[in-house]
Design an enzyme around this catalytic site. Structure first.
Site, PDB file in Angstrom:
ATOM      1  N   SER A 196       0.823  -1.206   0.000  1.00 35.56           N
ATOM      2  CA  SER A 196       0.000   0.000   0.000  1.00 35.56           C
ATOM      3  C   SER A 196       0.858   1.256   0.000  1.00 35.56           C
ATOM      4  O   SER A 196       0.571   2.228  -0.712  1.00 35.56           O
ATOM      5  CB  SER A 196      -0.928  -0.002   1.219  1.00 35.56           C
ATOM      6  OG  SER A 196      -1.809  -1.098   1.182  1.00 35.56           O
ATOM      7  N   ARG A 248       1.273   3.800  -3.356  1.00 32.74           N
ATOM      8  CA  ARG A 248       0.935   5.213  -3.169  1.00 32.74           C
ATOM      9  C   ARG A 248       2.174   6.080  -3.376  1.00 32.74           C
ATOM     10  O   ARG A 248       2.106   7.155  -3.987  1.00 32.74           O
ATOM     11  CB  ARG A 248       0.357   5.434  -1.770  1.00 32.74           C
ATOM     12  CG  ARG A 248      -1.096   4.988  -1.628  1.00 32.74           C
ATOM     13  CD  ARG A 248      -1.514   4.892  -0.161  1.00 32.74           C
ATOM     14  NE  ARG A 248      -2.934   4.610  -0.010  1.00 32.74           N
ATOM     15  CZ  ARG A 248      -3.474   3.410  -0.155  1.00 32.74           C
ATOM     16  NH1 ARG A 248      -2.704   2.373  -0.460  1.00 32.74           N
ATOM     17  NH2 ARG A 248      -4.779   3.234   0.014  1.00 32.74           N
ATOM     18  N   SER A 289     -15.416   0.130  -2.058  1.00 29.66           N
ATOM     19  CA  SER A 289     -13.956   0.180  -1.968  1.00 29.66           C
ATOM     20  C   SER A 289     -13.495   1.572  -1.564  1.00 29.66           C
ATOM     21  O   SER A 289     -13.784   2.549  -2.260  1.00 29.66           O
ATOM     22  CB  SER A 289     -13.305  -0.198  -3.304  1.00 29.66           C
ATOM     23  OG  SER A 289     -11.903  -0.052  -3.216  1.00 29.66           O
ATOM     24  N   GLU A 318      -8.965  -6.616   5.043  1.00 31.09           N
ATOM     25  CA  GLU A 318      -7.975  -7.475   4.398  1.00 31.09           C
ATOM     26  C   GLU A 318      -7.401  -8.512   5.351  1.00 31.09           C
ATOM     27  O   GLU A 318      -6.803  -9.505   4.922  1.00 31.09           O
ATOM     28  CB  GLU A 318      -6.848  -6.626   3.824  1.00 31.09           C
ATOM     29  CG  GLU A 318      -6.008  -5.905   4.859  1.00 31.09           C
ATOM     30  CD  GLU A 318      -5.081  -4.886   4.220  1.00 31.09           C
ATOM     31  OE1 GLU A 318      -3.890  -4.906   4.536  1.00 31.09           O
ATOM     32  OE2 GLU A 318      -5.546  -4.076   3.394  1.00 31.09           O
ATOM     33  N   HIS A 371     -13.519  -8.410  -3.641  1.00 32.30           N
ATOM     34  CA  HIS A 371     -12.061  -8.331  -3.667  1.00 32.30           C
ATOM     35  C   HIS A 371     -11.486  -9.265  -4.734  1.00 32.30           C
ATOM     36  O   HIS A 371     -12.157  -9.582  -5.715  1.00 32.30           O
ATOM     37  CB  HIS A 371     -11.500  -8.624  -2.276  1.00 32.30           C
ATOM     38  CG  HIS A 371     -11.474  -7.416  -1.385  1.00 32.30           C
ATOM     39  ND1 HIS A 371     -10.408  -7.092  -0.582  1.00 32.30           N
ATOM     40  CD2 HIS A 371     -12.391  -6.429  -1.194  1.00 32.30           C
ATOM     41  CE1 HIS A 371     -10.665  -5.966   0.074  1.00 32.30           C
ATOM     42  NE2 HIS A 371     -11.862  -5.554  -0.273  1.00 32.30           N
ATOM     43  N   ARG A 431      -4.319 -13.856  -0.149  1.00 32.07           N
ATOM     44  CA  ARG A 431      -4.667 -14.001   1.266  1.00 32.07           C
ATOM     45  C   ARG A 431      -5.384 -15.327   1.536  1.00 32.07           C
ATOM     46  O   ARG A 431      -5.348 -15.840   2.656  1.00 32.07           O
ATOM     47  CB  ARG A 431      -5.482 -12.809   1.741  1.00 32.07           C
ATOM     48  CG  ARG A 431      -4.717 -11.506   1.567  1.00 32.07           C
ATOM     49  CD  ARG A 431      -5.064 -10.459   2.579  1.00 32.07           C
ATOM     50  NE  ARG A 431      -4.496  -9.172   2.198  1.00 32.07           N
ATOM     51  CZ  ARG A 431      -3.254  -8.785   2.465  1.00 32.07           C
ATOM     52  NH1 ARG A 431      -2.438  -9.602   3.107  1.00 32.07           N
ATOM     53  NH2 ARG A 431      -2.821  -7.609   2.073  1.00 32.07           N
ATOM     54  N   LYS A 484       1.743 -11.947  -5.454  1.00 27.02           N
ATOM     55  CA  LYS A 484       1.042 -10.679  -5.688  1.00 27.02           C
ATOM     56  C   LYS A 484       1.521  -9.600  -4.726  1.00 27.02           C
ATOM     57  O   LYS A 484       1.693  -8.438  -5.107  1.00 27.02           O
ATOM     58  CB  LYS A 484      -0.466 -10.915  -5.516  1.00 27.02           C
ATOM     59  CG  LYS A 484      -1.340  -9.673  -5.639  1.00 27.02           C
ATOM     60  CD  LYS A 484      -2.798 -10.058  -5.433  1.00 27.02           C
ATOM     61  CE  LYS A 484      -3.698  -8.843  -5.292  1.00 27.02           C
ATOM     62  NZ  LYS A 484      -3.804  -8.052  -6.527  1.00 27.02           N
TER      63      LYS A 484
END
Length: 446
Positions: A31, A35, A186, A334, A361, A406, A431
Site C-alpha cells: 500500500s 501510493r 472500496s 484485508e 475483492h 490471502r 502478488k
C-alpha cells in the site's frame, strides 16, 4: 497481459512439529509502495523509494507509470536521510517525473491499486491510455472512479460497463472540483481521486454519499502521504465535514521515503505463533503507522496471545490456546482470511462482522473461505456482512485459492495444525509477498 501463475500446482502445507521460534523479516508495504510511486510520479522533482516491495502488484504499478513516461531507476542504496528513522539499505527506486503521455497500455493484473489509482493519473497524460487486466479485474468495481472522473471533466470509453477494459483519453490536464461518489464497495475510490488531486486545476472535493466506508485506515494512509508530499488536505478528522475530503491544487515534493514493512503480510507469521504456542519477531514494526495490519496486535492478543513492541520490532507469543472472537473488521477487512483461519482452530465460536465488501475483492473472499474451510471439515456460514465460524476437528484436503494471495496464506496457517492440507497455487502469494514458501519454511526451521 501478465499471465497468472499456474493454477493446478499443489503445495503441501507443512505441519508445525512444535512451537515456532523465529524472526521473520517481512518485505515492504504494498500500500505504501504503490501510493509512493503515484505521488513521486506526479511530483515536481525526482524522489526516492527505499526498501520498496517488489511483487506483482508493485511491478505492475511501476511498469504502468513507465509506459506513461515516468522514469523509474532501480538501484542499491544506503541512506539515513529520514531524521530519527532507520538506515535504509538495500534496493531503492529513483522516480524521475516527466510529462505524462500516451498512447500507452496499462496491465493492471488483478491489482486494485493499479486499476483504481492510475485512471486519474492518466487524465493528466497527453494522449490515450488503455487499461486492461486479468479476467477477474473485469468483475471488480471501478464505476466509482470512472463516474467521478467524468464529472470532473475526463473522457473515458468503457462501453458503459463501469469496469475494465477501458481507455482514458488524457488531455494533459483535468478541471477537478466537487464530486459525489459511493465508495462503500472500496475505499480505493476515495484514495484514487485524492492522490492525483493536487495536479487537478481546481483540486478536488470528494463527498462520500453511500453507507459506511470500509478500510478507513487506507484513506488515512493516503492523506498522511499526501501531506508529507506537501499537499493541503482537509478531512473529517481535521475538523471538516463528515465523509468529505478536500485537496487543494499544488505542486508535490519529491520525497526520500523509506517504506515500512507490510504489516498485513506479517499476519500469517504472527498467526503461526498463536497456532503453535510459539514466538515470532517481526523486525522494524513501526511505533506509529496507518497500516491496517497494526490492528493485529490487539486482535491476536484477544485471541490468546501477547505481544511486545521494542526498538527491534514486534514480538508476538502464543499462549497455547486460541480463543474465538466477535469483532467488527470493517476498517481492516484485508485481515479477515487470516483471522478466519485462526478462528477455525479456536476453542470457541467466532463472528467476523463488517466485511460484506470482501465479496468484491480478488475473489469473493467470504464465499471462498466458507467453502474451503468447510471442505476441510469446518463449520463456517456466511452472514449478511461477514462469517460465523464454529470450530470443529479439521482434516486434510485441497485448499483452493482462487488466485487470491490471502486465501493462500490462510491455507498455510490451517496447515500448521492440520496434517494433509494442500494449498493450490501457492505462487499467487507473489502478488504482495514474494518468496512466501521460503519465508514459511525458514520460520519453521525446515
Amino acid at each position: 497481459m501478465t499471465e497468472s501463475p499456474a493454477k493446478n500446482s499443489l503445495w503441501s502445507a507443512p505441519v508445525a512439529s512444535g512451537p515456532v521460534d523465529a524472526t521473520v523479516t517481512v518485505p515492504g508495504s504494498k500500500s505504501v509502495t504503490n501510493r509512493g510511486l503515484v505521488l513521486a510520479a506526479l511530483a515536481a522533482e525526482p524522489g526516492w523509494l527505499r526498501r520498496p516491495l517488489r511483487s506483482r502488484d508493485t511491478l505492475l504499478m511501476a511498469e504502468a507509470l513507465r509506459a506513461m513516461g515516468v522514469g523509474i531507476e532501480e538501484t542499491l542504496s544506503s541512506s539515513s536521510s529520514l531524521a530519527g528513522g532507520p538506515e535504509a539499505t538495500g534496493e531503492a527506486w529513483r522516480i524521475i517525473p516527466s510529462g505524462l503521455h500516451g498512447p500507452a497500455t496499462v496491465d493492471v493484473g488483478n491489482a486494485g491499486t493499479v486499476m483504481r489509482f492510475l485512471p486519474p493519473v492518466a487524465t493528466l497524460a497527453d494522449g490515450p491510455v488503455r487499461f486492461d487486466g486479468d479476467p477477474r479485474s473485469y468483475e471488480r468495481p471501478l464505476h466509482g472512479v470512472i463516474d467521478a472522473l467524468r464529472v470532473l471533466g475526463a473522457r473515458i470509453d468503457d462501453d458503459g460497463r463501469g469496469a475494465l477494459p477501458m481507455t482514458v483519453h488524457g488531455s494533459g490536464a483535468l478541471d477537478g472540483g466537487p464530486v459525489e461518489i459511493d465508495a462503500s464497495s472500496s475505499s480505493q475510490f476515495v484514495s484514487a481521486l485524492l492522490l492525483s488531486a493536487p495536479r487537478f486545476n481546481l483540486g478536488v472535493e470528494v463527498r462520500h454519499t453511500g453507507p459506511v466506508l470500509p478500510s478507513m485506515p487506507h484513506i488515512r494512509m493516503t492523506v498522511d502521504m499526501l501531506r508529507s508530499a506537501g499537499a493541503q488536505v482537509d478531512t473529517p478528522e481535521s475538523g471538516g465535514e463528515p465523509n468529505v475530503w478536500r485537496v487543494s491544487p499544488s505542486a508535490l515534493l519529491g520525497r526520500d521515503l523509506v517504506v515500512e514493512p507490510d504489516l498485513s503480510n506479517a499476519q500469517p507469521f504472527l498467526a503461526a505463533a498463536l497456532v503453535t504456542g510459539g514466538r515470532v519477531t517481526i523486525p522494524d514494526w513501526p511505533e506509529r503507522t496507518t497500516q491496517p495490519g497494526d490492528a493485529l496486535r490487539d486482535i491476536f492478543t484477544a485471541m490468546g496471545g501477547s505481544c511486545e513492541l521494542t526498538e527491534e520490532g514486534l514480538t508476538f507469543t502464543g499462549g497455547g490456546t486460541i480463543h474465538g472472537i466477535d469483532i467488527d473488521l470493517g476498517e481492516v477487512g484485508e485481515l479477515t482470511p487470516g483471522i478466519a483461519a485462526v478462528a477455525a482452530l479456536a476453542d470457541s465460536e467466532s463472528v467476523l462482522r463488517g466485511v460484506g465488501h470482501l465479496r468484491l475483492h480478488e475473489t469473493d473472499r467470504l464465499a471462498a473461505l466458507t467453502k474451503e474451510i468447510n471442505e476441510l471439515g469446518g463449520d463456517v456460514t456466511e452472514t449478511a456482512d461477514g462469517l460465523r465460524i464454529r470450530p470443529r476437528p479439521l482434516h486434510g484436503g485441497v485448499f483452493h485459492t482462487y488466485d487470491d494471495h490471502r486465501l493462500a496464506t490462510a491455507g498455510a496457517v490451517i496447515g500448521l495444525a492440520v496434517d494433509g492440507v494442500q494449498v493450490e497455487n501457492i505462487a499467487t502469494t507473489g502478488k504482495t509477498l514474494p518468496d512466501f514458501p521460503e519465508l514459511w519454511a525458514g520460520m519453521l526451521g525446515d
